[in-house]
Write a protein that holds these residues in place. Sequence first.
Motif, PDB file in Angstrom:
ATOM      1  N   ASP A  19       0.845  -1.204   0.000  1.00 41.40           N
ATOM      2  CA  ASP A  19       0.000   0.000   0.000  1.00 41.40           C
ATOM      3  C   ASP A  19       0.877   1.251   0.000  1.00 41.40           C
ATOM      4  O   ASP A  19       0.589   2.234  -0.683  1.00 41.40           O
ATOM      5  N   TRP A  20       1.945   1.215   0.811  1.00 45.93           N
ATOM      6  CA  TRP A  20       2.802   2.409   0.864  1.00 45.93           C
ATOM      7  C   TRP A  20       3.416   2.692  -0.502  1.00 45.93           C
ATOM      8  O   TRP A  20       3.530   3.855  -0.917  1.00 45.93           O
ATOM      9  N   ALA A  21       3.812   1.644  -1.234  1.00 44.96           N
ATOM     10  CA  ALA A  21       4.365   1.867  -2.577  1.00 44.96           C
ATOM     11  C   ALA A  21       3.340   2.611  -3.440  1.00 44.96           C
ATOM     12  O   ALA A  21       3.691   3.531  -4.194  1.00 44.96           O
ATOM     13  N   CYS A  22       2.065   2.228  -3.304  1.00 49.05           N
ATOM     14  CA  CYS A  22       0.997   2.926  -4.049  1.00 49.05           C
ATOM     15  C   CYS A  22       0.842   4.364  -3.552  1.00 49.05           C
ATOM     16  O   CYS A  22       0.706   5.299  -4.329  1.00 49.05           O
ATOM     17  N   ARG A  23       0.838   4.531  -2.239  1.00 46.24           N
ATOM     18  CA  ARG A  23       0.635   5.862  -1.662  1.00 46.24           C
ATOM     19  C   ARG A  23       1.811   6.767  -2.035  1.00 46.24           C
ATOM     20  O   ARG A  23       1.628   7.943  -2.335  1.00 46.24           O
ATOM     21  N   ARG A  24       3.006   6.200  -2.029  1.00 49.64           N
ATOM     22  CA  ARG A  24       4.187   6.989  -2.407  1.00 49.64           C
ATOM     23  C   ARG A  24       4.046   7.473  -3.855  1.00 49.64           C
ATOM     24  O   ARG A  24       4.349   8.635  -4.164  1.00 49.64           O
ATOM     25  N   ALA A  25       3.562   6.587  -4.721  1.00 52.00           N
ATOM     26  CA  ALA A  25       3.354   6.974  -6.126  1.00 52.00           C
ATOM     27  C   ALA A  25       2.284   8.064  -6.220  1.00 52.00           C
ATOM     28  O   ALA A  25       2.396   9.000  -7.021  1.00 52.00           O
ATOM     29  N   GLU A  26       1.255   7.933  -5.393  1.00 52.34           N
ATOM     30  CA  GLU A  26       0.194   8.951  -5.380  1.00 52.34           C
ATOM     31  C   GLU A  26       0.756  10.307  -4.925  1.00 52.34           C
ATOM     32  O   GLU A  26       0.481  11.344  -5.533  1.00 52.34           O
ATOM     33  N   ILE A  27       1.549  10.279  -3.850  1.00 50.85           N
ATOM     34  CA  ILE A  27       2.154  11.516  -3.330  1.00 50.85           C
ATOM     35  C   ILE A  27       3.061  12.136  -4.393  1.00 50.85           C
ATOM     36  O   ILE A  27       3.058  13.357  -4.599  1.00 50.85           O
ATOM     37  N   SER A  28       3.819  11.283  -5.078  1.00 45.90           N
ATOM     38  CA  SER A  28       4.688  11.770  -6.153  1.00 45.90           C
ATOM     39  C   SER A  28       3.874  12.484  -7.227  1.00 45.90           C
ATOM     40  O   SER A  28       4.216  13.588  -7.682  1.00 45.90           O
ATOM     41  N   THR A  29       2.767  11.855  -7.625  1.00 49.90           N
ATOM     42  CA  THR A  29       1.905  12.450  -8.660  1.00 49.90           C
ATOM     43  C   THR A  29       1.350  13.797  -8.190  1.00 49.90           C
ATOM     44  O   THR A  29       1.345  14.784  -8.932  1.00 49.90           O
ATOM     45  N   LEU A  30       0.888  13.838  -6.940  1.00 49.38           N
ATOM     46  CA  LEU A  30       0.269  15.065  -6.424  1.00 49.38           C
ATOM     47  C   LEU A  30       1.300  16.186  -6.276  1.00 49.38           C
ATOM     48  O   LEU A  30       1.021  17.349  -6.613  1.00 49.38           O
TER      49      LEU A  30
END
Length: 393
Positions: A51-62
């Motif tokens: 999940d963190w890998a996904c959240r990290r990607a989301e944070i990167s995008t934002l």
Amino acid sequence: MIQATCFVLFFVATALGRACPAIPSLTSFNSSTLPDPFTFANGRKVLTTQDWACRRAEISTLLQRDELGLMPADPQDLTAAFSGKTLTITVTDNNKTLTFAPTITFPTTGQGPFPALIAMGGISIPSPPGVAIINFNNEAMANQDTAASRGLGLFYDFFGTDASAGAMMAWAWAVRRIVDALEKTPTANIDLAKIGVTGCSRNGKGALVAGAFEPRITLTIPQESGSGGTDTWRISDAILANGTLTQTASEIIQENVWFSPNFDQFANTSVNQLPFDHHMLIGMVAPRALFAIDNLGYDWLGPFSSYGALVAGRTIWQAMGVADKMGFSQAANHTHCVFPSEQQGQLNAFVDRFLLGQDVSTANITTTAGTYSFVVPNAEWAPWRVPVLKKRL
Ligand code: MCU
């Protein structure tokens, strides 16, 4: 048969984990406290390392969308040549060519391959013995002189003056290309598993962004990076509102071009509408090592804002069970970017462990910000809980 198929599909889906959630439009995001790193933008909780890998990607995008601008895709071609002290890097994309040439200063003893520190705009910490220093001229890549520097520099000659990337994202792109070049150039004699990045003040902001956006960086050392670096936008606004002259988002976009033009709308209205703050930029470095160096002597640098970001950001390492890979130090008042001896032992521990591969402890290297301290959760700034992330295959 159908039941069996369902069971197999369920098993496969569970084994593979859930897909990353889509990012909702977020037009009504509003939070006066630091956003929860452990809750996706769609409200789902971050429970596992996957999940963190996904959240990290989301944070990167934002972060790219709302503040820093887009990190360009990897280039079509990159060649590198090492001669003397110079690593000449030539990047080709869309029939255009960009050439830049960092210089490397090697340790005077030892055989190598040597660990290296990429020095953003030069080095302001004492050069650690045994570590090569790669001097990167970030000013030439993307100018950072005044608000009129927008679109000036090699990066913009190559990608166009309308590229959304602000200067810091342009530098981070170039740091990625330096690592590409080192990978292609064994004669440069650099240990690819031991590359750090550092810089002070405006270049410390850039060092943090480079460490966040380049996973091949092993150790990130932002020094006195202030607003736009290890500070959070929200705490800096509160400090100014309480009467202490601290640099805020609305001021910093007038001063320089470190951010994307897309950031102006948030800086000019309310940073509470940002679905992130810089504790999450810091957390993008996890689980790799980070050591942040601060100075209590300059209100303008917002040392309490940085402290808050670092305490909040450190929870991401804590959730992964690797809090000892992240430390921060606030030294007593001293001249800006002149490294004080009181922080040398703490810096040595991080360099020795992560660049020199020594078996030394970096546990609990954290300081309070003068009279300020807090833990997470706390109602004022970080009212969220820190999970223990489960490891999933
Ligand atoms: C701490 O970094 C900056 C700061 O954001 C600016 O407002 C100030 O002008 O310069 C600092 C700096 O880069 O000093 C060398």
